[in-house]
Motif scaffolding. Structure first.
Motif, mmCIF file in Angstrom:
data_model
loop_
_atom_site.group_PDB
_atom_site.id
_atom_site.type_symbol
_atom_site.label_atom_id
_atom_site.label_comp_id
_atom_site.label_asym_id
_atom_site.label_seq_id
_atom_site.Cartn_x
_atom_site.Cartn_y
_atom_site.Cartn_z
ATOM 1 N N LEU A 79 44.243 36.147 35.790
ATOM 2 C CA LEU A 79 44.123 34.704 35.584
ATOM 3 C C LEU A 79 42.713 34.216 35.891
ATOM 4 N N ARG A 80 42.066 34.807 36.888
ATOM 5 C CA ARG A 80 40.666 34.451 37.160
ATOM 6 C C ARG A 80 39.786 34.802 35.967
ATOM 7 N N PRO A 108 37.459 29.636 32.442
ATOM 8 C CA PRO A 108 36.145 29.461 31.811
ATOM 9 C C PRO A 108 34.984 29.509 32.804
ATOM 10 N N GLY A 109 35.167 28.984 34.001
ATOM 11 C CA GLY A 109 34.104 29.014 35.000
ATOM 12 C C GLY A 109 33.778 30.423 35.454
ATOM 13 N N VAL A 110 34.788 31.252 35.577
ATOM 14 C CA VAL A 110 34.574 32.651 35.944
ATOM 15 C C VAL A 110 33.929 33.392 34.779
ATOM 16 N N ARG A 111 34.445 33.182 33.574
ATOM 17 C CA ARG A 111 33.936 33.886 32.391
ATOM 18 C C ARG A 111 32.453 33.604 32.145
ATOM 19 N N ALA A 112 32.001 32.429 32.537
ATOM 20 C CA ALA A 112 30.603 32.051 32.324
ATOM 21 C C ALA A 112 29.657 32.669 33.351
ATOM 22 N N SER A 113 30.202 33.288 34.386
ATOM 23 C CA SER A 113 29.379 33.838 35.464
ATOM 24 C C SER A 113 29.383 35.360 35.443
ATOM 25 N N PRO A 114 28.264 35.988 35.094
ATOM 26 C CA PRO A 114 28.213 37.452 35.113
ATOM 27 C C PRO A 114 28.585 38.030 36.479
ATOM 28 N N GLU A 115 28.224 37.345 37.559
ATOM 29 C CA GLU A 115 28.538 37.838 38.901
ATOM 30 C C GLU A 115 30.044 37.808 39.165
ATOM 31 N N LEU A 116 30.699 36.706 38.794
ATOM 32 C CA LEU A 116 32.137 36.590 39.037
ATOM 33 C C LEU A 116 32.932 37.553 38.157
ATOM 34 N N VAL A 117 32.549 37.685 36.886
ATOM 35 C CA VAL A 117 33.220 38.641 36.004
ATOM 36 C C VAL A 117 33.001 40.055 36.532
#
Length: 125
Positions: free
Chosen positions: A16-17, A21-30
């Motif tokens: 789910l993370r 969209p906020g996670v997907r936009a962040s290379p670090e979070l992905v």
């Protein structure tokens, strides 16, 4: 919606993370959610490795697209360190059946493999 215990719940939370969209936009979070050996067969028919999917997601700048919706998420723990999830998604009129394998690592549950198979009618984008 979900079958299983804490391992399945952890994999569902990670999945789910990855749809956020906020996670997907962040290379670090992905990157923090992907196993070092991650690979994917996408709904597009393309094969993605970890670096290519991180770069592709970071390059998406359309903040006005519809959110990705997931339905029918189910999971089963196949082994002490392996969870299999299945679910469907819809995004901008495209639907896909999805299958993910999550592996437990010393840093937590990471997505090891993902496959998406398109189904149903597609709206023109």
């Amino acid at each position: 919606m979900r079958d299983g215990g804490a391992a399945v719940e952890a994999a569902v939370a990670g999945e789910l993370r990855l749809l956020d969209p906020g996670v997907r936009a962040s290379p670090e979070l992905v990157g923090a959610l992907l196993h070092p050996e991650f690979h994917e067969f996408g709904a597009s028919g393309l094969h993605w490795d970890r670096a290519s999917i991180i770069a592709a997601l970071a390059g998406i700048t359309d903040q006005e697209s519809e959110p990705i919706t997931a339905t029918g998420m189910r999971g089963v723990q196949l082994a002490p360190d392996l969870v299999h999830l299945t679910f469907d998604t819809e995004h901008n009129g495209s639907r896909a059946h999805r299958s993910s394998l999550w592996r437990r690592t010393p840093s937590g549950w990471l997505l090891y493999f993902h496959q998406a198979t398109p189904f149903g009618d597609r709206r023109t984008r």
